[in-house]
Design an enzyme around this catalytic site. Structure first.
Site, PDB file in Angstrom:
ATOM      1  N   ASP A 122     -12.218   4.523  10.408  1.00 40.00           N
ATOM      2  CA  ASP A 122     -12.470   5.510  11.265  1.00 40.00           C
ATOM      3  C   ASP A 122     -12.657   7.005  10.873  1.00 40.00           C
ATOM      4  OD1 ASP A 122      -9.884   4.972  11.394  1.00 40.00           O
ATOM      5  OD2 ASP A 122      -9.475   6.535  12.712  1.00 40.00           O
ATOM      6  N   GLY A 170      -0.836   3.113   6.138  1.00 36.79           N
ATOM      7  CA  GLY A 170      -0.575   2.421   7.341  1.00 36.79           C
ATOM      8  C   GLY A 170      -0.349   1.041   7.574  1.00 36.79           C
ATOM      9  N   VAL A 180       2.656   4.811   1.312  1.00 40.75           N
ATOM     10  CA  VAL A 180       3.290   5.207   2.431  1.00 40.75           C
ATOM     11  C   VAL A 180       2.148   5.482   3.507  1.00 40.75           C
ATOM     12  CG1 VAL A 180       4.801   6.999   3.625  1.00 40.75           C
ATOM     13  CG2 VAL A 180       5.101   6.070   1.316  1.00 40.75           C
ATOM     14  N   SER A 194       9.501 -48.500 -61.202  1.00 42.35           N
ATOM     15  CA  SER A 194       8.341 -48.184 -60.023  1.00 42.35           C
ATOM     16  C   SER A 194       7.619 -49.620 -59.370  1.00 42.35           C
ATOM     17  CB  SER A 194       7.223 -47.294 -60.539  1.00 42.35           C
ATOM     18  OG  SER A 194       7.874 -45.997 -60.850  1.00 42.35           O
ATOM     19  N   GLY A 199       0.765  -1.207  -0.010  1.00 46.14           N
ATOM     20  CA  GLY A 199      -0.112   0.312  -0.052  1.00 46.14           C
ATOM     21  C   GLY A 199       0.794   1.065  -0.090  1.00 46.14           C
ATOM     22  N   GLY A 218       8.992 -47.206 -68.865  1.00 46.09           N
ATOM     23  CA  GLY A 218       8.536 -48.349 -68.970  1.00 46.09           C
ATOM     24  C   GLY A 218       9.399 -49.516 -68.429  1.00 46.09           C
ATOM     25  N   SER A 253      16.034 -40.376 -64.614  1.00 46.26           N
ATOM     26  CA  SER A 253      17.572 -39.794 -64.577  1.00 46.26           C
ATOM     27  C   SER A 253      18.693 -40.373 -65.478  1.00 46.26           C
ATOM     28  CB  SER A 253      18.032 -40.004 -62.902  1.00 46.26           C
ATOM     29  OG  SER A 253      17.708 -41.474 -62.439  1.00 46.26           O
TER      30      SER A 253
END
Lengths: 309, 635
Positions: free
Chosen positions: B169, B37, B34, B475, B32, B471, B542
């Site tokens: 108070d 309190g 200064v 594959s 809090g 061919g 290739s």
């Protein structure tokens, strides 16, 4: 070790367990981070608890550092006996240091007063010892609840090369991450008991059954009344002032320092539980038994700036 | 006292002490501005719980006359403001720790200053607190600093807040004023993730609702501050979080004992648990746990223990042990909130020491993402960070460290920064998240190499480079080879014209330059797959020797296996599965291999498959036999 004290708390750690763990953590951290640490051993109850924690911290190893007692030569004889027995029982290295110049000039509390005596035989002697052995960290058993300036002390408290403390320029200390970095000549005072209160200390001594100097327990002892305090006549170096008479009283000590500077209190508490009981209804704080704090209300802060523990 | 009475009294004390064994501890922070309190409130708590002894009281009366601000009354604040300078200036400039206890709990209070220039002190106090008591002057209501304190408390991970509406108070004990402030704060604090928020109207000076109920506030039916502090449940997040154990010290008294000492950061551990070292990922089981009171079957967060393991593995200070099920992040870059605590500004790029858990590494701030205005919470840009400023930054570390986000774990998610020249603690950080998720767990990227991967896969990586005319049956054969390898438990992948031309190489045409680039890319991908430990099958015409050499050069020694599917062009033309020869003959496809573009047959292929009058199955088996012979398929 006391096995029963473990396991009662199923969830959160109890206050004492949390304090114990925190202290062990700090002690291990110092051992791991510094090259040459030492544990200041003043023989009192706080030192006793700190040493007990160090034994636990490294079990089954021994603590990897020696104990250092700065001997003003004015300690109670029972304290010296207890110190030597303790080091032997635990198998630890014990270094004893006395300021040689002070010894040569016969500095003593009677002729030179508490302030000069404490400065030369404790503060200066401690600095000399730390320099002599080149310790880069020194454990002390001080607690934050003892005194106002101690309340702001860090766990790892930085000291410059001349061992001074700068309260306005302390390192921030967050979580349990302690900064152990020092340059050559600088050092850290480590305070593992910072968060313990006097009641915590006694409760722990009781539950762990830690041996203590018998002076803490009430017994018939020869004392004289001086400056409103009961001073024990421990040997024949004690000179009586005119009108002073030695009386046998059942007394004990709440705090142990140099015998001419440490006042006893009249008490029936001759067992540990009785001491704690007295604690719980205590109406005077523990350092009142020490003359050195009385000079001025901020005297501890002054001494700490100069290098006192 | 008679012996009997004395004995009874001692028994009672012993019982009392043993009852204290279960006494809890609560650490809280008061903040809090200064004048709100704070110090008076703590003084009141100490005073009312009878921890102010008579001689301290006498000293207090002397000090009050000298420095006091409350006239003839005792100034309770002086009890708390410890340092001489503070007493003279009438402000609290550092963190002071205070203690009091009731039968239920022991309290450790961090009293911290309120000014903005002491943000670092508040953060320090908050870092170890379970709860924050936020003071507000009922006359002033919520101020900028109230919001700042709530923000810092939240940032530091405090989940329980008491809004102490003090000096009630001075506003005639007004309920409406209390409600007004409480509601405003509740709305404001909505985004802060507080688990409990208790507003209490009080007068620290006169003691109303601090430890005893006030006479002037019949309208308030909630707890007094002390009642709340004694009973508030601060759920132990650390107990519920996964097990984390930063190794502090290796305990090695002799050759027969090797233990790891440290404080359990979170979770719990039992004998027999499987633990892992974060980072290197070495594992073992817990053999023994030595607690502060001797050997125990299990231990939990907060306890200082020594753990021994079943296996001898290399563990040292700075390592973090966790359970195998819930591991921490491991990274050398993360984002974190930083509170700067030094007069020297934080400079991005400047190396600092970063201590996290028991490990210290070198770290730099790589970027200040944004600073946070602690009063408005706005994000602002910044190049440097000044004392008491807070920013969200990216960090780069000299080596990877294990951690958790701060939100999940206050112990493993926090760090401090130390200046390498002055050794001062210059900053504190809270980690949000790792910036390099990919390097979590196996952070030793250099160590997880091709060898480590292939060993784990139980095979030697290889590239089977099928070359041959269109061919020729490349594959078909490659596909059968892959099936056989797969059935055999091998890890494979096939790259062919179809799956590459449609994605990676869809920008390429059929010019010579594009054909070379096509092969280069496929070669690079094959190389990466080889690095990953795979057996890669490449099925590409290739036709040029130089291209195949280019691919070969990308691979390690012995990894490139040229498989020449040697089928005479007449047979290929006969099969012509895609009708390509027919198209080429009609001139519809340019640069067709074997028609208007040459095929450079391999001179010394690793595997030469003569594909005339043979079943593809048999030919595939020849490839498998080659791999097995050369040890590519392991055991």
């Amino acid at each position: 070790m006391n096995m029963q004290s473990h396991g009662i708390t199923p969830e959160r750690l109890s206050n004492l367990k949390r304090l114990e763990a925190e202290s062990i953590h700090i002690i291990r951290e110092v051992a791991a981070e510094f090259s040459n640490p030492v544990m200041l051993y003043s023989i009192g109850k706080d030192s006793g608890v700190m040493l007990h924690l160090a034994m636990k911290a490294f079990y089954p190893s021994k603590p990897p550092f020696p104990l250092l007692h700065v001997d003003t030569t004015w300690k109670f004889r029972e304290m010296i006996q207890f110190r030597d027995d303790t080091a032997k029982r635990l198998g630890l290295d014990l270094l004893i240091y006395t300021n040689p110049e002070g010894l040569q000039k016969n500095i003593n509390p009677f002729d030179h007063g508490s302030s000069v005596h404490t400065h030369i035989m404790k503060t200066e002697a401690l600095k000399q010892a730390l320099d002599k052995y080149g310790f880069d960290a020194a454990f002390g058993g001080a607690r934050r609840d003892e005194e106002k300036s101690r309340a702001k002390e860090r766990m790892f408290s930085f000291r410059n090369a001349s061992h001074g403390w700068d309260p306005k320029n302390q390192r921030p200390e967050l979580w349990n991450l302690y900064n152990a970095r020092v340059a050559k000549g600088e050092s850290i005072r480590a305070f593992p008991l910072s968060n313990w209160t006097e009641l915590d200390i006694w409760q722990y001594i009781l539950t762990e059954n830690i041996p203590m100097v018998p002076l803490y327990l009430a017994a018939k002892r020869p004392v004289v009344e001086r400056d409103g305090m009961l001073i024990m006549v421990d040997d024949d170096r004690m000179k009586l002032n005119p009108g002073e008479i030695i009386q046998e009283k059942k007394v004990r000590f709440r705090t142990l320092g140099c015998y001419p500077l440490t006042g006893a209190i009249e008490s029936d508490a001759d067992t540990l539980p009785a001491i704690v009981r007295e604690m719980l209804i205590a109406r005077t704080s523990e350092r009142q038994g020490r003359l050195i704090d009385k000079d001025e209300s901020a005297s501890m802060e002054k001494k700490k700036r100069e290098g006192y523990f | 006292m008679t012996a009997d009475v004395k004995e009874a009294a001692e028994t009672a004390v012993t019982d009392y002490i043993l009852a204290q064994e279960t006494k809890d501890q609560l650490r809280f922070l008061t903040c809090g501005s200064v004048d709100d309190g704070k110090s008076t409130l703590i003084g009141r708590l100490l005073f009312d719980t009878k921890l102010i002894f008579e001689d301290q009281l006498a000293a207090l009366e002397r000090d009050s006359r000298k420095h006091g601000t409350v006239g003839e009354d005792i100034d309770l604040a002086l009890l708390v403001d410890g340092l001489e300078a503070e007493r003279e200036q009438g402000i609290t400039i550092d963190v002071a720790y205070r203690f009091f206890a009731t039968d239920k709990r022991k309290f450790i209070v961090a009293d911290t200053p309120g000014h903005e220039q002491y943000t670092r002190n508040m953060a320090t106090g908050a870092s170890t607190a379970d709860l924050a008591v936020l003071l507000v002057d009922a006359r002033n209501g919520l101020l900028v600093q109230t919001r700042r304190h709530a923000f810092i408390a939240s940032l530091l991970g405090i989940r329980h807040v008491v809004l102490a509406i003090n000096k009630i108070d001075l506003v005639e004990y007004s309920q409406s004023r209390f409600d007004e402030i409480r509601k405003e704060f509740e709305v404001f604090a909505n985004g802060f993730d507080f688990e409990t928020l208790q507003a209490i109207p009080m007068s620290a000076r006169f003691g109303d609702n601090v430890t005893a109920r006030g006479q002037h506030m019949d309208w308030y039916s909630g707890p007094t501050l002390l009642e709340h502090l004694e009973t508030v449940e601060v759920g132990e997040h650390a107990l519920e979080a996964p097990f984390r154990f930063p190794v502090q010290w290796v305990n090695r008294p002799n050759l027969d004992f090797r233990g790891y000492s440290g404080t359990i950061a979170s979770g719990r551990v039992s004998v027999g648990d499987e633990l892992v070292v974060a980072g290197p990922a070495k594992m073992s089981r817990v053999k023994n746990i030595i607690g502060a009171g001797g050997e125990v079957p299990e231990a939990a967060a907060g306890e200082a223990v020594t753990i021994t393991l079943e296996d001898e593995i290399d563990i040292s200070r700075g390592d973090l042990l966790s359970t195998t099920a819930h591991r921490p992040d491991v990274a050398d870059q993360f984002a974190a909130h930083v509170i700067w605590m030094s007069d020297e500004p934080l400079l991005p790029g400047r190396p600092y020491l970063l201590k996290i858990g028991t490990r210290t590494v070198t770290a730099t701030v790589s970027e200040i993402k944004h600073k946070i205005n602690v009063n408005t919470f706005e994000h602002v840009a910044g190049k440097t960070l000044e004392l008491n400023e807070i920013a969200f930054c990216n960090f780069a570390l000299s080596s990877a460290v294990p951690f958790d986000p701060y939100e999940a774990n206050r112990s493993t998610g926090s760090f401090i920064l130390i200046d390498r020249m002055s050794n001062a603690t210059v900053g504190a950080g809270m980690i949000w998240f790792a910036l390099r998720r990919a390097s979590n767990i196996h952070w030793q990227a250099l160590d997880v190499d091709k060898g480590a991967r292939s060993e784990k896969l139980g095979q030697k990586p290889a590239v089977l480079w099928f070359t041959g005319l269109s061919g020729s049956g490349k594959s078909t054969i490659a596909s059968i080879v892959e099936k056989k390898l797969h059935i055999d438990g091998r890890h494979t992948y096939t790259l062919d014209g179809d799956n590459v031309r449609h994605g990676l190489n869809k920008d390429l045409g059929f010019t010579d330059a594009d054909r070379v680039e096509n092969i280069r890319r496929v070669g690079e991908v094959a190389r990466l797959f080889t690095d990953a430990g795979l057996i890669t099958l490449v099925s590409f015409i290739s036709p040029f020797q130089s291209e195949r050499q280019l691919a070969r050069d990308l691979m390690g020694e012995g990894e490139f296996i040229e498989v020449f599917v040697d089928t005479p062009i007449e047979i290929c033309r006969q099969r012509d599965p895609k009708g390509l020869y027919a198209k080429a003959d009609r001139g519809e496809i340019k640069n067709f291999t074997g028609i208007d573009s040459p095929y450079e047959a391999p001179q010394t292929p690793e595997v030469h498959l003569k594909n005339v009058d043979r079943e593809p199955e048999d030919i595939a088996e020849e490839v498998i036999a080659y791999l097995r012979e050369r040890g590519f398929l392991g055991s």
